[in-house]
Design a protein around this motif. Structure first.
Motif, short mmCIF file in Angstrom:
data_model
loop_
_atom_site.label_atom_id
_atom_site.label_comp_id
_atom_site.label_asym_id
_atom_site.label_seq_id
_atom_site.Cartn_x
_atom_site.Cartn_y
_atom_site.Cartn_z
N THR A 1 0.49 -5.39 6.33
CA THR A 1 -0.51 -6.40 5.97
C THR A 1 -1.02 -7.13 7.20
N ALA B 1 3.11 -9.09 0.39
CA ALA B 1 1.89 -9.18 1.18
C ALA B 1 1.35 -10.61 1.22
N LYS C 1 -3.60 -4.48 0.72
CA LYS C 1 -2.86 -4.99 1.87
C LYS C 1 -2.83 -6.51 1.95
N SER D 1 0.71 -1.70 -1.64
CA SER D 1 1.51 -2.76 -1.03
C SER D 1 2.08 -3.68 -2.11
#
Length: 267
Positions: free
Chosen positions: A66, A143, A181, A138
């Motif tokens: 991220t 994140a 992300k 993700s």
């Protein structure tokens, strides 16, 4: 009012009346993340986050992918033509037209309720996830808490981190739910705080699920309407509703691409 829609206001009220809690100190590397989580847990609890959300926070891991994505956002650097080419604008328009024709009643119902035409919603859906083809891999909680910890934009992401933990509390997502992300989730990639505030039940099953297409698109229309969308108004650059599109994404080329593709889908 659905509980997801009222939760953010409840959090704000809870935070206002809670005893003062020292803000967790941000950082720029993985080294301080575990200590930050412990301090942030007190902030989250004071804002109304319950046990499930706090457990998700405790289990969150520093998301180095991220941070890498946040430091390398190419969309801000592309020309409009290059951006449209990279994002596959022609394919999005062609697929958007087919989807509009196939589910005309659904899109008409959204426009009747929120004033947002099908082309805009389909352009966003196509741009964000290829119409749900890829919604991210993700972990949303990891994140978004990583971004809340990171000093670069901590103030912006802290409310979304709290929002994600509340969504866990309410069963809307889990600690393992996957998204983009930057912690965006579902078909149109809502940040968690926005999901909490603008999420609506578009499918009629009594819950808000951003991985359900009907819920995600209805929530997107609601977001735009609540941000000031004027039914029947224009949405190209220089027109009133373009300013609303600008609130969906900060990149100028992204905003222009949505408007152009939407017009082609609706045309």
């Amino acid at each position: 009012m659905h509980p997801l829609k009222s939760a953010l206001a409840t959090l704000v009220a809870a935070a206002a009346f809670a005893a003062p809690v020292a803000a967790a100190t941000c950082g720029n590397s993985a080294g301080g993340f575990e200590g930050w989580k412990k301090a942030f847990a007190a902030e989250a609890q004071a804002a109304g986050v319950g046990q499930r959300g706090l457990q998700a926070l405790a289990n969150a891991q520093y998301a180095s992918g991220t941070i890498s994505a946040d430091r390398n956002q190419k969309s801000f650097k592309y020309s409009l033509d290059k951006f449209m080419q990279v994002r596959g604008a022609d394919t999005i328009v062609a697929q958007g037209r087919k989807r509009k024709a196939r589910d005309a009643g659904f899109y008409q119902s959204l426009e009747s309720r929120y004033g947002v035409p099908a082309g805009v919603l389909l352009a966003i859906h196509g741009m964000e996830t290829g119409f749900g083809g890829f919604m991210g891999d993700s972990r949303v909680v990891s994140a978004i808490t990583t971004l809340a910890y990171d000093c670069r934009r901590s103030d912006f992401f802290v409310p979304h981190a709290v929002g994600a933990l509340v969504l866990v509390d309410r069963g809307a997502i889990t600690a393992d739910t996957r998204g983009a992300k930057h912690g965006e989730l579902g078909h149109t990639q809502f940040l968690p705080g926005n999901a909490l505030q603008y999420g609506v039940d578009g499918s009629g099953d009594g819950r808000v699920d951003f991985y359900n297409q009907s819920d995600a698109l209805a929530s997107t229309a609601n977001f735009l309407r609540q941000k000031g969308w004027q039914p029947g108004g224009g949405y190209q650059e220089g027109q009133a509703n373009f300013n609303v599109i600008r609130q969906w994404n900060a990149a100028g080329v992204y905003q222009k691409a949505i408007a152009i593709m939407a017009s082609r889908i609706d045309g």
